[in-house]
Design a protein around this motif. Sequence first.
Motif, mmCIF file in Angstrom:
data_model
loop_
_atom_site.group_PDB
_atom_site.id
_atom_site.type_symbol
_atom_site.label_atom_id
_atom_site.label_comp_id
_atom_site.label_asym_id
_atom_site.label_seq_id
_atom_site.Cartn_x
_atom_site.Cartn_y
_atom_site.Cartn_z
ATOM 1 N N GLU A 1 -19.398 25.698 16.516
ATOM 2 C CA GLU A 1 -19.603 24.936 17.725
ATOM 3 C C GLU A 1 -19.845 25.894 18.886
ATOM 4 O O GLU A 1 -19.371 27.026 18.907
ATOM 5 C CB GLU A 1 -18.400 24.037 18.008
ATOM 6 C CG GLU A 1 -18.152 23.022 16.887
ATOM 7 C CD GLU A 1 -16.935 22.170 17.155
ATOM 8 O OE1 GLU A 1 -16.397 22.249 18.279
ATOM 9 O OE2 GLU A 1 -16.517 21.441 16.249
ATOM 10 N N SER A 2 -20.563 25.417 19.865
ATOM 11 C CA SER A 2 -20.912 26.301 20.977
ATOM 12 C C SER A 2 -19.790 26.375 21.996
ATOM 13 O O SER A 2 -19.042 25.431 22.191
ATOM 14 C CB SER A 2 -22.183 25.787 21.652
ATOM 15 O OG SER A 2 -21.962 24.493 22.159
ATOM 16 N N CYS A 3 -19.660 27.518 22.627
ATOM 17 C CA CYS A 3 -18.679 27.712 23.691
ATOM 18 C C CYS A 3 -19.443 28.069 24.949
ATOM 19 O O CYS A 3 -20.057 29.121 25.012
ATOM 20 C CB CYS A 3 -17.697 28.819 23.335
ATOM 21 S SG CYS A 3 -16.697 28.475 21.871
ATOM 22 N N ASN A 4 -19.393 27.209 25.943
ATOM 23 C CA ASN A 4 -20.124 27.443 27.179
ATOM 24 C C ASN A 4 -19.119 27.548 28.321
ATOM 25 O O ASN A 4 -18.270 26.672 28.487
ATOM 26 C CB ASN A 4 -21.091 26.293 27.472
ATOM 27 C CG ASN A 4 -22.018 26.078 26.318
ATOM 28 O OD1 ASN A 4 -22.439 27.034 25.708
ATOM 29 N ND2 ASN A 4 -22.329 24.823 26.018
ATOM 30 N N TYR A 5 -19.197 28.596 29.101
ATOM 31 C CA TYR A 5 -18.293 28.784 30.217
ATOM 32 C C TYR A 5 -19.122 28.884 31.490
ATOM 33 O O TYR A 5 -19.984 29.730 31.604
ATOM 34 C CB TYR A 5 -17.462 30.058 30.037
ATOM 35 C CG TYR A 5 -16.793 30.139 28.690
ATOM 36 C CD1 TYR A 5 -15.675 29.364 28.412
ATOM 37 C CD2 TYR A 5 -17.301 30.967 27.702
ATOM 38 C CE1 TYR A 5 -15.076 29.431 27.166
ATOM 39 C CE2 TYR A 5 -16.709 31.032 26.466
ATOM 40 C CZ TYR A 5 -15.587 30.260 26.203
ATOM 41 O OH TYR A 5 -15.005 30.325 24.984
ATOM 42 N N SER B 1 -28.210 32.305 9.938
ATOM 43 C CA SER B 1 -29.317 32.820 10.743
ATOM 44 C C SER B 1 -29.925 31.753 11.644
ATOM 45 O O SER B 1 -30.721 32.072 12.524
ATOM 46 C CB SER B 1 -30.406 33.393 9.828
ATOM 47 O OG SER B 1 -30.878 32.403 8.940
ATOM 48 N N ILE B 2 -29.568 30.495 11.426
ATOM 49 C CA ILE B 2 -30.136 29.413 12.230
ATOM 50 C C ILE B 2 -29.414 29.331 13.569
ATOM 51 O O ILE B 2 -28.190 29.317 13.632
ATOM 52 C CB ILE B 2 -30.053 28.073 11.477
ATOM 53 C CG1 ILE B 2 -30.953 28.110 10.241
ATOM 54 C CG2 ILE B 2 -30.450 26.922 12.386
ATOM 55 C CD1 ILE B 2 -30.902 26.862 9.412
ATOM 56 N N ASP B 3 -30.198 29.251 14.639
ATOM 57 C CA ASP B 3 -29.636 29.263 15.988
ATOM 58 C C ASP B 3 -29.601 27.889 16.637
ATOM 59 O O ASP B 3 -28.711 27.613 17.444
ATOM 60 C CB ASP B 3 -30.450 30.216 16.872
ATOM 61 C CG ASP B 3 -30.480 31.627 16.319
ATOM 62 O OD1 ASP B 3 -29.445 32.307 16.412
ATOM 63 O OD2 ASP B 3 -31.524 32.035 15.772
ATOM 64 N N VAL B 4 -30.573 27.047 16.326
ATOM 65 C CA VAL B 4 -30.644 25.741 16.983
ATOM 66 C C VAL B 4 -31.065 24.678 15.970
ATOM 67 O O VAL B 4 -31.931 24.923 15.127
ATOM 68 C CB VAL B 4 -31.620 25.777 18.186
ATOM 69 C CG1 VAL B 4 -33.021 26.155 17.746
ATOM 70 C CG2 VAL B 4 -31.648 24.453 18.925
ATOM 71 N N VAL B 5 -30.408 23.519 16.042
ATOM 72 C CA VAL B 5 -30.701 22.391 15.164
ATOM 73 C C VAL B 5 -30.955 21.179 16.049
ATOM 74 O O VAL B 5 -30.080 20.772 16.830
ATOM 75 C CB VAL B 5 -29.536 22.112 14.195
ATOM 76 C CG1 VAL B 5 -29.864 20.925 13.290
ATOM 77 C CG2 VAL B 5 -29.225 23.345 13.350
ATOM 78 N N ALA C 1 -31.870 27.749 25.834
ATOM 79 C CA ALA C 1 -31.197 28.561 26.846
ATOM 80 C C ALA C 1 -29.786 28.917 26.385
ATOM 81 O O ALA C 1 -29.312 30.041 26.594
ATOM 82 C CB ALA C 1 -31.153 27.808 28.175
ATOM 83 N N ILE C 2 -29.104 27.981 25.736
ATOM 84 C CA ILE C 2 -27.770 28.261 25.189
ATOM 85 C C ILE C 2 -27.856 29.311 24.100
ATOM 86 O O ILE C 2 -27.033 30.226 24.007
ATOM 87 C CB ILE C 2 -27.146 26.957 24.641
ATOM 88 C CG1 ILE C 2 -26.852 25.986 25.776
ATOM 89 C CG2 ILE C 2 -25.881 27.257 23.845
ATOM 90 C CD1 ILE C 2 -26.375 24.629 25.314
ATOM 91 N N GLU D 1 -25.044 31.801 21.367
ATOM 92 C CA GLU D 1 -24.343 30.684 20.754
ATOM 93 C C GLU D 1 -25.275 29.903 19.827
ATOM 94 O O GLU D 1 -26.491 30.084 19.846
ATOM 95 C CB GLU D 1 -23.794 29.744 21.843
ATOM 96 C CG GLU D 1 -22.984 30.426 22.927
ATOM 97 C CD GLU D 1 -21.694 31.011 22.403
ATOM 98 O OE1 GLU D 1 -21.303 30.679 21.270
ATOM 99 O OE2 GLU D 1 -21.076 31.810 23.124
ATOM 100 N N THR D 2 -24.690 29.009 19.022
ATOM 101 C CA THR D 2 -25.464 28.082 18.197
ATOM 102 C C THR D 2 -25.493 26.732 18.892
ATOM 103 O O THR D 2 -24.452 26.237 19.335
ATOM 104 C CB THR D 2 -24.838 27.931 16.799
ATOM 105 O OG1 THR D 2 -24.837 29.203 16.154
ATOM 106 C CG2 THR D 2 -25.631 26.944 15.955
ATOM 107 N N ALA D 3 -26.669 26.123 18.990
ATOM 108 C CA ALA D 3 -26.820 24.860 19.710
ATOM 109 C C ALA D 3 -27.282 23.762 18.760
ATOM 110 O O ALA D 3 -28.191 23.971 17.955
ATOM 111 C CB ALA D 3 -27.817 25.018 20.860
#
Length: 653
Positions: A69-73, A264-268, A282-283, A288-290
Amino acid sequence: MPLWTSKHTVSSFIKLRNLTVTSYQISNLLTAKSAEALNTVCRRKSHQPLLEVSLRSTVNVALERNSSESCNYNFTGSLCLKYRMNRLFRRKARPEFRQYSSFHTSAFTQCSNSQARQRRLKPGPGLEFFIANNNSADNKICKRDLEKLSHPYINVEDVNGRGRKVYFDVYGCQMNVNDTEVAWSVLQDCGYVRTSKMEVADVVLVMTCSIREGAEQKVWNKLNYLKGLKNKRSKNRKATPMKIGILGCMAERLKKKLVEKEKSIDVVVGPDSYRDLPRLLAIVEEGETAVNVLLSMEETYADIVPVSFSASRMSAYVSVMRGCDNMCAYCIVPFTRGRERSRDIHSILEEVRYLSDQGIKEITLLGQNVNSYRDTSEVPHASFSINKVEETHLVKGFKTIYKPKKGGMRFADLLDKVSQVDPEIRIRFTSPHPKDFPDEVLYLIQERNNICKNIHLPAQSGNTRILELMRRGYTREAYCELVAHIRTIIPGVSLSSDFICGFCSETEAEFEETLSLMREVKYNFCYMFPYSLREKTPAHRKLVDDIPYSVKLNRLERMNEVFRFEVIKINRAQIGQQQLVLVEGTSKRSSLHLVGRNDSNTRVIFPDVEIEDTNGTTKKAQPGDYISIRITDSTPQVLKGTPIAITTLQAHE
């Protein structure tokens, strides 16, 4: 858990124990009063002041324990938080805080480290941003920029691609091609640049298909290749790191597996989330993974004009509806594309006019169940009306698993209006369901010269018991009656179909009925596949895939033989006919020949020679020209002919 200005609430927060949640979010405006209240409580408990806060906008903290899960601060203002939290919760005199400390102090440490390596984000919006009709000078995002984003409170510059190169790899049906053009339109508006070379791309987006196992396996193979490219790129410190994204049906169906198995996958991104691509990318840039695979009941991308990859195209796809409500036993589409929803007819007509101005000569209307189109945008309420509204007219002998839908403009209305935009544009549509072919649609096809006399009529099987297991809503007899009815209204119509062999419990005798249906109807083209069990489908829950794969392949080969035998006779019968062909370009097999398609969507090959045009002069045909051709030869796949003259669609009889 929110922090309010109340001392009682703050005290409850300080005494919180046994925290078991996996994410913790603070999203409130902390005032000086709330900080003072919290410090007062801390002093009463003989602790150091917990917070020294001077905030002028929102503090957002999202702490996720799972790495997937992504962590955004996003910290704005001035916080002296980490140091105070560490000192407070490491005190041995207060054991009740230890469990709280073990989770949160490490999280705030991670936050601080992450904050140091991430680029500083601009302050978020104030309250005035969300007030309707607000004309504050601080609101710098214009209306046009807001339309580009799925989250209008995000600053446009924060999601700008800044010239990053993106490569699209497309698998699956025509709808996936159209979705790719929609996704590219969104990214192009946000500063991305498309490249045709995968090796130099900064972002590789794979548009996936989940309809069959074979389609998914191709994607897994491609992901292994992309993983190697990404690892190779990562060894070069000067190169921009490659980001890999999965779009479409496979993203929706296998979201968890994609993130966990393929590190290796970054965005789904699911089929209804393409507007969110700039924000998700952008994330991803922050390491991070988005993921966004939410399905929508309203999303049709009606306001987004797809951008084609080809600068010299002669044909285009126009999506008119999305999703499917039929719930066939074998089909994954309702679970990956969601419920049926239709675009408003005005946006469709505007897109068709735009394509006409661009010189497009053939338009295909797209939808998972295109002829169930129902625009309710002009109805006061889609589900209630004082006046009596018209129900959906099904073909005789056909039924659905849902109640008849009422009101709205139907497919006949859409086809009528689209065909009138430009009489020189051919109109096709796919993929329909046999139940939604009322007479008004058939008579309209017969009446209009620019609506192709070519109908896709998916049968799937020729046996009534198998059709019932498939939940198709009709019998073999009802299907054959519909075929006869269509050919009565539209003489010379060409038909295509879909067939599945080896469905659950299909016997040899039942498969033979499918072959006999193919011989009886005589299709111009068929899409044939062995059955592939899909998770979540009714067949996966209630039936058993008990036909060996070797038997399925044998039946597929026999279906191909029957189709080829019948189509050879159909193509030979066209020798000597004069047909109208839309030129597509140079033949792949010979630079001395051109290729085009006739009204039946069959490819026609002819010599690239000078011929007479409508003005009486001679010239060579160009892509986009309508050519009158006399058919001289045929194969199972193509027709061959001699060009007679360059003409127009309306002038050809």
